[in-house]
Write an enzyme that holds these catalytic residues in place. Structure first.
Site, mmCIF file in Angstrom:
data_model
loop_
_atom_site.group_PDB
_atom_site.id
_atom_site.type_symbol
_atom_site.label_atom_id
_atom_site.label_comp_id
_atom_site.label_asym_id
_atom_site.label_seq_id
_atom_site.Cartn_x
_atom_site.Cartn_y
_atom_site.Cartn_z
ATOM 1 N N ASP A 1 0.826 -1.215 0.000
ATOM 2 C CA ASP A 1 0.000 0.000 0.000
ATOM 3 C C ASP A 1 0.860 1.265 0.000
ATOM 4 O O ASP A 1 1.958 1.283 0.567
ATOM 5 C CB ASP A 1 -0.912 -0.025 1.246
ATOM 6 N N GLY B 1 0.069 5.428 -4.443
ATOM 7 C CA GLY B 1 -0.523 6.704 -4.839
ATOM 8 C C GLY B 1 0.028 7.848 -4.001
ATOM 9 O O GLY B 1 0.434 8.887 -4.533
ATOM 10 N N ASN C 1 -10.741 -2.788 -6.573
ATOM 11 C CA ASN C 1 -9.951 -1.810 -7.337
ATOM 12 C C ASN C 1 -10.573 -1.464 -8.692
ATOM 13 O O ASN C 1 -10.194 -0.467 -9.317
ATOM 14 C CB ASN C 1 -8.506 -2.301 -7.550
ATOM 15 N N TRP C 2 -11.567 -2.257 -9.143
ATOM 16 C CA TRP C 2 -12.282 -1.902 -10.383
ATOM 17 C C TRP C 2 -12.980 -0.566 -10.236
ATOM 18 O O TRP C 2 -13.347 0.065 -11.235
ATOM 19 C CB TRP C 2 -13.315 -2.980 -10.744
HETATM 20 C C1 FPP Z 1 -2.023 0.225 -3.256
HETATM 21 O O1 FPP Z 1 -1.548 1.541 -3.343
HETATM 22 C C2 FPP Z 1 -1.491 -0.549 -4.335
HETATM 23 C C3 FPP Z 1 -2.230 -1.117 -5.322
HETATM 24 C C4 FPP Z 1 -3.690 -0.966 -5.414
HETATM 25 C C5 FPP Z 1 -1.611 -1.877 -6.393
HETATM 26 C C6 FPP Z 1 -0.363 -2.610 -6.051
HETATM 27 C C7 FPP Z 1 0.364 -2.790 -7.301
HETATM 28 C C8 FPP Z 1 1.674 -2.754 -7.467
HETATM 29 C C9 FPP Z 1 2.629 -2.662 -6.377
HETATM 30 C C10 FPP Z 1 2.176 -2.827 -8.843
HETATM 31 C C11 FPP Z 1 2.812 -4.121 -9.125
HETATM 32 C C12 FPP Z 1 1.920 -5.239 -9.096
HETATM 33 C C13 FPP Z 1 2.006 -6.293 -9.914
HETATM 34 C C14 FPP Z 1 1.277 -7.471 -9.524
HETATM 35 C C15 FPP Z 1 2.786 -6.304 -11.155
HETATM 36 P P1 FPP Z 1 -2.606 2.707 -3.526
HETATM 37 O O2 FPP Z 1 -2.699 3.033 -4.960
HETATM 38 O O3 FPP Z 1 -3.897 2.341 -2.897
HETATM 39 O O4 FPP Z 1 -1.901 3.838 -2.756
HETATM 40 P P2 FPP Z 1 -2.585 4.998 -1.906
HETATM 41 O O5 FPP Z 1 -3.325 4.326 -0.767
HETATM 42 O O6 FPP Z 1 -1.420 5.802 -1.440
HETATM 43 O O7 FPP Z 1 -3.488 5.741 -2.840
#
Ligand code: FPP
Length: 258
Positions: A29, A32, A77-78
């Protein structure tokens, strides 16, 4: 897969060696927030997240971890903007394109957990190719939860069992925990010993809901793109200092009670 049948990796002795088979699961996590803090688009955070995943797989193997399960894309996440969803799909494609050969050579067995519905056909083909090409490997197990949700997985397992009953292949009265969990997409890999979430958030967000029953939970205050072997080592050191009791008593308590 009963926790009671598993050996205790975390004896409360931080110097005790890790026994083979340790299973670590990670909610990666903070991609973003990492990007936003740098004035970058969120997509760049996800791309850096792939680099962190590579580092962490290398580090995990070196630290004696045998199984690593990571949360790459949830059934929720969709709901993100279409562009971000496309970016995450693209990253899975790019990751398998760039890393599959290396993973295969290094003896990594790759599995993708979660629903196969709703994914583009080329993504599906890549997932199947990754699983087929690495099926005979056993030195390290990498499980990528992608289009995965803990509740969805439990519902799918319940449906699969109900269908077996309808076909006359199973009896409702025979259902027990072991038989139920054999229908989860995580089967037959034992439940994680340790679940880590990065970014400082302290919740499971629908990850491994059945399997988390006896997992040790560790929350680390680092955004995923900054994660690496040193953070994993710190989490494992913390894990080793804990005592797992699975609802029972530790040895000293048994002596005191007798
Ligand atoms: C959460 O961060 C992360 C995800 C929803 C996606 C995780 C994906 C990767 C690490 C990319 C690599 C994955 C693969 C399988 C190739 P967030 O976007 O929710 O962050 P935030 O909470 O700071 O907004």
């Amino acid at each position: 897969m009963s926790p009671l049948s598993g050996m205790n990796h975390a004896s409360g002795d931080p110097a005790a060696p890790l026994r083979p088979g340790l299973h670590v699961a990670i909610i990666m996590d903070g991609n973003g927030r990492w990007a936003t803090a740098r004035g970058m688009p969120r997509a760049l955070g996800h791309r850096e997240g792939v680099a962190a995943l590579r580092r962490t797989i290398e580090g995990a193997a070196a630290l004696g971890v045998h199984r690593l399960t990571v949360f790459g894309f949830s059934t929720e996440n969709w709901r993100r903007p279409k562009r971000e969803v496309m970016e995450l799909m693209g990253l899975l494609r790019a990751y398998f394109q760039s890393d599959l050969k290396r993973l295969e050579r290094r003896g990594v067995k790759v599995r993708v957990l979660g629903r196969r519905t709703g994914l583009e056909s080329d993504v599906l083909q890549m997932i199947e190719a990754a699983e087929t090409q690495t099926a005979a490997n056993d030195s390290f197990h990498l499980q990528v939860a992608f289009n995965y949700g803990g509740r969805a997985d439990i519902v799918d397992a319940a449906r699969a069992f109900a269908e077996a009953v309808e076909r006359g292949e199973a009896k409702a009265r025979d259902l027990n925990e072991a038989l139920f969990e054999a229908h989860l997409s995580t089967a037959p890999i034992p439940a994680p010993d340790l679940i880590i979430r990065t970014s400082g958030e302290q919740r499971l967000s629908n990850f491994l809901l059945w399997e988390c029953a006896y997992a040790e939970l560790i929350f680390q205050d680092v955004y995923w793109p900054d994660y690496g072997p040193e953070h994993l080592r710190a989490a494992i050191d913390d894990y080793r200092s804990r005592q797992r009791r699975y609802g029972g008593l530790v040895h000293e308590d048994i002596l005191a009670a007798s």
